[in-house]
Design an enzyme around this catalytic site. Structure first.
Site, PDB file in Angstrom:
ATOM      1  N   GLN A 126       0.820  -1.214   0.000  1.00 27.61           N
ATOM      2  CA  GLN A 126       0.000   0.000   0.000  1.00 27.61           C
ATOM      3  C   GLN A 126       0.854   1.265   0.000  1.00 27.61           C
ATOM      4  O   GLN A 126       0.457   2.292  -0.555  1.00 27.61           O
ATOM      5  CB  GLN A 126      -0.939   0.021   1.208  1.00 27.61           C
ATOM      6  CG  GLN A 126      -2.023  -1.036   1.174  1.00 27.61           C
ATOM      7  CD  GLN A 126      -1.646  -2.274   1.955  1.00 27.61           C
ATOM      8  OE1 GLN A 126      -0.465  -2.636   2.025  1.00 27.61           O
ATOM      9  NE2 GLN A 126      -2.627  -2.940   2.551  1.00 27.61           N
TER      10      GLN A 126
ATOM     11  N   ASP B 109      -6.690   1.624  12.504  1.00 30.89           N
ATOM     12  CA  ASP B 109      -7.949   0.948  12.197  1.00 30.89           C
ATOM     13  C   ASP B 109      -8.809   0.750  13.434  1.00 30.89           C
ATOM     14  O   ASP B 109     -10.022   0.587  13.323  1.00 30.89           O
ATOM     15  CB  ASP B 109      -7.669  -0.404  11.543  1.00 30.89           C
ATOM     16  CG  ASP B 109      -7.200  -0.231  10.107  1.00 30.89           C
ATOM     17  OD1 ASP B 109      -8.042  -0.309   9.209  1.00 30.89           O
ATOM     18  OD2 ASP B 109      -5.994   0.001   9.890  1.00 30.89           O
TER      19      ASP B 109
END
Length: 348
Positions: free
Chosen positions: A184, A225
């Site tokens: 990513q 997260d």
């Protein structure tokens, strides 16, 4: 303020248009989701990713279900099964449930999903403004994974801090680590910051310790997260290693996350459910085998960084300071402590 020339999520009645992050950086392609199953698979396949973006997309998914007169209980259950670690998914679905469970119409659900989207945009801007204050002129900043506009409604969280610091004229240099196994950092963070004209250099994950040894990194900033009540941070796998290295080299490690990422139902990070993903993500890179066929693999998608390694946690409600538990207690309102805990058992 520096912006970006794309939106990862676009809604119009009957369709969610998603920038397909699995195709970046080679191709800027879009996927149209028209059913709950389309939305669920887009989340699972990482077409859309990043905790805030997952929550926004799931909220619009519930609007699709209502517009198509689907079973909303079944739609809610399907979306909750997609990814277990990002608390924003459950937070957004809980908000939508408070509308449809009292008979709210599809139009009322669309209004709530739009509010979630717009609130996230405002949150990103606020995080950027607060976080830019702690970035000194001339800073060399390490970031891990992608916590940018691709992962949110706009600007990002960690990358919002970088964007606002850049827009204020601070002479910053960014190091983006590649973020194995799905890359990513290499694919997404590099793509975003290069589009914005921000000075960014790609480095292998394994080079971070060396760069710290050579005193080329001043601080690190990442997203999250899920954040537990005591300040432990669940984020993309490898975050714990970066935090440990920053701590060992006595450099600040910052986390930037919206308030919706906090989960006071978890006393600490040991209670976070860690998603295990497809072993092919490790055996292959973009479809090319890099390990023997049948090689045994572990592929945890997230890890947990202890609060004691985090120098400051930047939220849209304010900064915690170095004592994360005390800072969260100060920022936490009574309505947040009443959040319904997300399910702990998720099938994949």
């Amino acid at each position: 303020m520096s912006g970006q020339s794309f939106r990862a999520i676009q809604w119009r009645s009957g369709t969610i248009t998603l920038l397909d992050q699995t195709q970046l950086p080679n191709r800027e392609a879009y996927v149209e989701a028209r059913t709950v199953e389309d939305v669920a698979q887009a989340i699972e396949r990482l077409v859309v990713r990043g905790a805030p973006a997952i929550g926004i997309t799931a909220a619009y998914g519930m609007v699709l279900a209502a517009e198509q007169s689907e079973d909303l209980e079944a739609a809610d259950r399907r979306l909750r099964r997609t990814r277990p670690t990002a608390v924003n998914l459950f937070w957004a679905l809980d908000r939508m449930a408070r509308v449809w469970r009292v008979g709210g119409s599809a139009a009322e659900l669309a209004d709530e999903a739009t509010r979630i989207d717009e609130e996230d945009a405002a949150s990103c801007r606020r995080i950027g403004e607060l976080g830019a204050e702690i970035i000194p002129d001339g800073a060399r900043i390490l970031t891990h994974c992608n916590a940018g506009a691709l992962a949110t409604s706009e600007l990002g969280t960690a990358l919002a801090v970088i964007r606002v610091a850049h827009a204020r004229g601070k002479r910053i240099q960014v190091f983006a680590d590649e973020t194995r196994p799905v890359l990513q950092g290499a694919r997404l963070t590099m793509w975003e910051l290069m589009k914005d004209g921000i000075d960014v250099t790609l480095v292998p994950d394994v080079a971070v310790a060396h760069l710290l040894y050579e005193e080329q990194i001043d601080c690190a900033i990442v997203g999250a997260d899920r954040v537990a009540k005591n300040g432990d941070v669940a984020n993309k796998i490898g975050t714990r290693g970066v935090a440990c290295l920053m701590c060992a080299h006595e450099k600040p490690f910052y986390v930037a996350a919206p308030w919706s990422t906090f989960d006071p139902s978890l006393e600490d990070g040991r209670a976070v459910e860690i998603e295990e993903r497809n072993p092919e993500e490790v055996r292959q890179i973009r479809g090319v085998a890099i390990a023997p066929e049948g090689a045994r693999v572990r592929n945890p998608a997230f890890d947990v960084t202890p609060a004691r390694w985090v120098s400051d946690l930047v939220t849209d409600r304010g900064r915690t300071g170095a004592d994360l538990a005390a800072g969260l207690a100060r920022l936490m309102g009574p309505e947040f402590s009443e959040r319904t805990p997300p399910p702990r058992s998720v099938a994949h």
